[in-house]
Design a protein around this motif. Sequence first.
Motif, PDB file in Angstrom:
ATOM      1  N   ARG A  90       0.994  -1.593  -0.063  1.00 16.09           N
ATOM      2  CA  ARG A  90       0.582  -0.029  -0.041  1.00 16.09           C
ATOM      3  C   ARG A  90       0.630   1.143   0.057  1.00 16.09           C
ATOM      4  N   LEU A  93       2.769   1.867  -2.866  1.00 15.85           N
ATOM      5  CA  LEU A  93       1.567   2.282  -4.199  1.00 15.85           C
ATOM      6  C   LEU A  93       0.946   3.881  -3.888  1.00 15.85           C
ATOM      7  N   TYR A 120      -8.130  -2.535   2.049  1.00 16.35           N
ATOM      8  CA  TYR A 120      -8.362  -1.716   1.235  1.00 16.35           C
ATOM      9  C   TYR A 120      -8.712  -1.602   0.259  1.00 16.35           C
ATOM     10  N   PHE A 124      -7.708   0.258  -3.236  1.00 16.47           N
ATOM     11  CA  PHE A 124      -6.886  -0.250  -4.544  1.00 16.47           C
ATOM     12  C   PHE A 124      -7.728  -0.858  -5.523  1.00 16.47           C
ATOM     13  N   LEU A 133      -2.974   0.819 -10.421  1.00 10.00           N
ATOM     14  CA  LEU A 133      -2.385  -0.816 -10.140  1.00 10.00           C
ATOM     15  C   LEU A 133      -2.700  -0.824 -11.699  1.00 10.00           C
ATOM     16  N   LEU A 136      -4.488  -6.302 -10.360  1.00  6.54           N
ATOM     17  CA  LEU A 136      -4.791  -6.658  -9.492  1.00  6.54           C
ATOM     18  C   LEU A 136      -5.831  -8.043  -8.701  1.00  6.54           C
TER      19      LEU A 136
END
Length: 221
Positions: A90, A93, A120, A124, A133, A136
Amino acid sequence: MLQRLTPRMYSIASSQAKHPDAVHTTVRVVRYHTHSRDRQGLCSGHLGERADEGSTMPIFLHANANFRLPEDTETPVIMVGPGTGVAPFRSFLQHRQAHGHKGNNWLFFGEQRASSDFLYKDEFGNMLKDGTLTRLDTAFSRDQTKKIYVQDRMRENQKELWAWLERGAYFYVCGDASRMAKDVEQTLLDTIADGKDCSPEHAQEYLNDLKKQKRYQLDVY
């Protein structure tokens, strides 16, 4: 009579670039039953339930010089962080998002149930929408009859994983050392062997080279 309590180590789960005046951690309260009593982890129970809001407690910072983002901000990264192991990713990112770094980011996240354990999830999801991202992949082990783990998701995407590695991707693992990290490493070795069409021994040599280049980094406990 008794040894002093050992410190509890938690990964920082936020980037200073996004939260300059705060440090976030990801803590799960450890719970177990022994000697006819329900018990909690000493530190996790204190942080999660016993300490009042606004309480203070002693902390210290411990640097990990071997677990960090690549210097080249366009380098792709692959992150495997089941459960609270997602914490440093996290922060990775958030850091790349705050600075507008262009490198692709692939996160593997695993837990028991999507409805209650998807840490999260909203954040995300927003990172997927804004492009922070790139991918995922989630594995929720108890949401179906057959248990599915992060290494299973890796196995399903071996060709793409290999393509990322060949593009120079860094590979990170954070979380349980006893089983998860070993299973993830074995799956990574299988991915290399299939991608190179080589023997397990040559796959191990490739992985050793990744370690020397600091492209394979672990934070396991």
